[in-house]
Design a protein around this motif. Structure first.
Motif, short mmCIF file in Angstrom:
data_model
loop_
_atom_site.label_atom_id
_atom_site.label_comp_id
_atom_site.label_asym_id
_atom_site.label_seq_id
_atom_site.Cartn_x
_atom_site.Cartn_y
_atom_site.Cartn_z
N ASP A 150 0.81 -1.22 0.00
CA ASP A 150 0.00 0.00 0.00
C ASP A 150 0.85 1.27 0.00
O ASP A 150 0.33 2.38 0.09
CB ASP A 150 -0.94 0.00 1.20
CG ASP A 150 -0.22 -0.11 2.53
OD1 ASP A 150 0.98 -0.47 2.52
OD2 ASP A 150 -0.84 0.14 3.57
N ILE A 151 2.17 1.12 -0.13
CA ILE A 151 3.07 2.27 -0.11
C ILE A 151 3.40 2.70 -1.54
O ILE A 151 3.86 1.88 -2.33
CB ILE A 151 4.38 1.91 0.64
CG1 ILE A 151 4.06 1.54 2.09
CG2 ILE A 151 5.39 3.05 0.56
CD1 ILE A 151 5.25 1.00 2.86
N PRO A 152 3.16 3.98 -1.87
CA PRO A 152 3.53 4.45 -3.21
C PRO A 152 5.05 4.34 -3.40
O PRO A 152 5.82 4.57 -2.49
CB PRO A 152 3.10 5.92 -3.22
CG PRO A 152 2.14 6.06 -2.08
CD PRO A 152 2.52 5.02 -1.07
N ASN A 153 5.46 3.98 -4.59
CA ASN A 153 6.88 3.83 -4.93
C ASN A 153 7.63 2.91 -3.98
O ASN A 153 8.77 3.16 -3.62
CB ASN A 153 7.57 5.20 -4.98
CG ASN A 153 6.93 6.11 -6.00
OD1 ASN A 153 6.68 5.70 -7.12
ND2 ASN A 153 6.64 7.33 -5.61
N THR A 154 6.99 1.83 -3.58
CA THR A 154 7.61 0.89 -2.66
C THR A 154 8.80 0.19 -3.30
O THR A 154 8.87 0.06 -4.52
CB THR A 154 6.59 -0.15 -2.14
OG1 THR A 154 7.15 -0.85 -1.06
CG2 THR A 154 6.18 -1.13 -3.24
N GLU A 155 9.72 -0.22 -2.47
CA GLU A 155 10.90 -0.95 -2.93
C GLU A 155 10.88 -2.40 -2.44
O GLU A 155 11.76 -3.18 -2.79
CB GLU A 155 12.17 -0.26 -2.43
CG GLU A 155 12.35 1.12 -2.97
CD GLU A 155 13.62 1.80 -2.46
OE1 GLU A 155 14.43 1.16 -1.77
OE2 GLU A 155 13.79 2.99 -2.76
#
Length: 113
Positions: free
Chosen positions: A73-78
């Motif tokens: 659910d995190i934008p631009n997750t790694e």
């Protein structure tokens, strides 16, 4: 579900969406919270999320309810983690995977007492 069957299901789900550099580690002797860790790289945050989602969908089809999913659910997750209890799945960008080197950590020789 038997451990070997669960690991194969996860690897198949990752391969289905072109997961990169899939590695399976047996960690039964190293930790108490899981029996295996599966590592996979994706090409973008969207690819990471799709890979993790496919693992969740296939697990549910097989009657395995994930304990949790972190990072999707995190934008631009790694990094997205899928906890299937007996198997923990780490789906990471290559540079994140290289930075943390979890495979090296979890496969290092155990210290002698």
């Amino acid at each position: 579900m038997e451990l070997e069957t669960l690991k194969k299901m996860v690897v198949d789900a990752l391969e289905e969406l072109k997961g990169v550099d899939i590695k399976v580690l047996d960690v039964q002797e190293r930790c108490s919270f899981t029996d295996a860790m599966i590592f996979c790289s994706g090409t973008s945050d969207r690819h990471l999320k799709a890979l993790a989602n496919n693992v969740v969908v296939e697990a549910k089809k097989a009657g395995v309810q994930p304990l949790g999913v972190e990072g999707a659910d995190i934008p631009n997750t790694e990094w997205v983690l899928v906890d299937l209890a007996d198997v923990v799945v780490h789906v990471m960008l290559p540079q994140t995977r290289d930075f943390y080197q979890l495979e090296k950590f979890w496969s290092a020789p155990l210290a002698k007492e």
